[in-house]
Enzyme design. Structure first.
Site, PDB file in Angstrom:
ATOM      1  N   LYS A  98     -31.926  -3.476   6.082  1.00 49.31           N
ATOM      2  CA  LYS A  98     -31.508  -4.660   5.323  1.00 49.31           C
ATOM      3  C   LYS A  98     -30.136  -5.172   5.789  1.00 49.31           C
ATOM      4  CE  LYS A  98     -35.365  -4.743   3.393  1.00 49.31           C
ATOM      5  NZ  LYS A  98     -35.917  -4.112   2.213  1.00 49.31           N
TER       6      LYS A  98
HETATM    7  C1  LIG Z   1     -37.256  -3.752   1.436  1.00 46.91           C
HETATM    8  C2  LIG Z   1     -37.864  -4.522   0.357  1.00 46.91           C
HETATM    9  C3  LIG Z   1     -38.055  -3.989  -0.924  1.00 46.91           C
HETATM   10  C4  LIG Z   1     -37.830  -2.538  -1.232  1.00 46.91           C
HETATM   11  O1  LIG Z   1     -36.537  -2.121  -0.998  1.00 46.91           O
HETATM   12  P1  LIG Z   1     -36.216  -0.554  -0.984  1.00 46.91           P
HETATM   13  O2  LIG Z   1     -34.719  -0.531  -1.176  1.00 46.91           O
HETATM   14  O3  LIG Z   1     -36.640  -0.030   0.347  1.00 46.91           O
HETATM   15  O4  LIG Z   1     -36.927   0.070  -2.115  1.00 46.91           O
HETATM   16  C5  LIG Z   1     -38.537  -4.804  -1.916  1.00 46.91           C
HETATM   17  N1  LIG Z   1     -38.836  -6.094  -1.673  1.00 46.91           N
HETATM   18  C6  LIG Z   1     -38.694  -6.640  -0.459  1.00 46.91           C
HETATM   19  C7  LIG Z   1     -39.030  -8.081  -0.267  1.00 46.91           C
HETATM   20  C8  LIG Z   1     -38.215  -5.873   0.605  1.00 46.91           C
HETATM   21  O5  LIG Z   1     -38.099  -6.405   1.817  1.00 46.91           O
END
Ligand SMILES: *Cc1c(COP(=O)(O)O)cnc(C)c1O
Length: 394
Positions: A195
């Site tokens: 992210k």
């Molecule tokens: C990565 C992601 C999540 C989940 O995030 P985590 O921190 O890995 O649980 C949820 N929604 C979207 C759109 C994502 O890209």
């Protein structure tokens, strides 16, 4: 290792460009070591500081750090009081966690198709899916592009629905001067490795609602009453009371140690990603692809993903062929996403079929995500450009 055409790959195998590699500096490393040396590695002062900084960044009353965005979404939905059989409308163009969180909270996910250009959930499609059982709209600011929040908030007011924002891609995004995560009742963020900023694993929930914040905090730590967070602090032991069958979703200081320094570099990373995003759009204008449209006026794009769509009719080969060819050039790429209803579980359990979401399907069959990390070097960006151009003109 040969390229797909049997020739020499653009990038040598031992310098494979990993998709979504995080940017970790010496500051992050020292801060983690500091936590280890102080032997406070669990939830403690650094998590409290991280929450404080995030709260200030977003200008909301509460920020509660947890161990993933999936956990954040789960708790957000629970804290809103969504009950067995309540419907929550979301997009088929998202990561499975968005939909799983609704299911785990006991809700029924109802999908509303996205728009082909923005890839964001369509307000018109949302309205078609509203029933007497609808309790909330869960929007995803896809790739970092904010959703059409004027139209969505208008629907929420008119039908008296909660709004939850999945801001996993969108920490830096804003719409008409309002930041992503500040429209709805709750905003959820991710600090997963790939992210915009990372804590390894991690997430945060923001809200202005005291009752929701208190509930989220309680549910994130076994359902223990408020004082439990302090039970091993320097204020001495305190009894706690379990008032709900909660979860183990708290963030650790080891994670917050990374996150505190990542937050300081938020805009530096974004600036770099924006530069690369613009450069890609410039260098790919003549290829058989549909380029991501420019950000809408009065919005800030978070530039989380760069997602051109392969014009498969014009190019004559599939997206998966391109995926394999790029990998053979030693450029890592991703697919965001195969739509939710392509997965057997949702197809079966939500009664979905091909053809239900034409826009999501059109995108899902053509989309490819190229490397867009905030610490890509010029040399790496140039090789991504060379490889993508080679694959699509070869
Ligand atoms: C990565 C992601 C999540 C989940 O995030 P985590 O921190 O890995 O649980 C949820 N929604 C979207 C759109 C994502 O890209």
């Amino acid at each position: 290792m040969l390229a797909i055409d049997g020739g020499r790959p653009v990038r040598p195998k031992d310098r494979f460009i990993i998709f979504g590699a995080p940017c970790i500096g010496e500051e992050e490393i020292s801060e983690v070591v500091d936590s280890m040396r102080k032997r406070w590695i669990g939830t403690g002062p650094k998590v409290a500081r991280f929450e404080e900084v995030f709260r200030e960044l977003k200008g909301r009353r509460h920020a509660i750090a947890v161990n993933s965005c999936t956990a954040a979404l789960h708790l957000a939905i629970l804290a809103l009081g969504i009950r067995q059989g309540d419907e929550v409308i979301t997009t088929p163009m998202t990561f499975c966690a968005t939909v799983n969180a609704i299911i785990h909270a006991g809700g029924i996910p109802v999908l509303a198709d996205c728009e082909t250009d923005t890839m964001n959930i369509s307000p018109e499609e949302i309205e078609k899916k509203i029933t007497r059982k609808t309790k909330a709209i869960l929007v995803v600011h896809f790739a970092g592009r904010p959703c059409d929040m004027d139209a969505i908030m208008e629907l929420a007011r008119r039908y008296d629905l909660y709004v939850i924002e999945d801001c996993a891609h969108a920490i830096e995004a804003s719409y008409k001067g309002i930041q992503a995560g500040c429209f709805g009742d709750v905003g959820c963020f991710s600090f997963y490795v790939t992210k915009n900023i990372t804590t390894g694993e991690g997430g945060v929930i923001i809200t202005d609602n005291d009752r929701i914040a208190e509930r989220v905090k309680m549910l994130a730590l076994h359902g223990m009453s408020k004082d439990a967070w302090l039970r091993f602090s320097d204020q001495g032991y305190r009894h706690y009371e379990v008032i709900h069958a909660g979860f183990k979703y708290n963030m650790m200081d080891l994670q917050a140690a990374i996150g505190l320094h990542q937050l300081e570099k938020l805009q530096i990373f974004r600036k770099r990603r924006r530069e690369i995003w613009d450069y890609y759009n410039d260098r790919f204008a003549d290829l058989p692809v549909f380029l991501p449209p420019k950000p809408e006026p009065e919005t800030e794009h978070a530039y989380h993903l760069y997602t051109p769509l392969i014009d498969t009719d014009r190019f004559g080969k599939t997206r998966d062929w391109v995926l394999n060819a790029l990998t053979a050039e030693n450029v890592g790429c991703g697919v965001h996403y195969l739509p939710i209803h392509y997965h057997s579980f949702y197809k079966k359990n939500l009664g979905l079929k091909m053809g239900d979401f034409p826009a999501a399907e059109w995108i899902g069959n053509r989309t490819i995500s190229l490397p867009l990390s905030g610490c890509l070097t010029d040399d790496e960006v140039e090789d991504v450009v060379k490889a993508f151009r080679k694959v699509l003109t070869g």
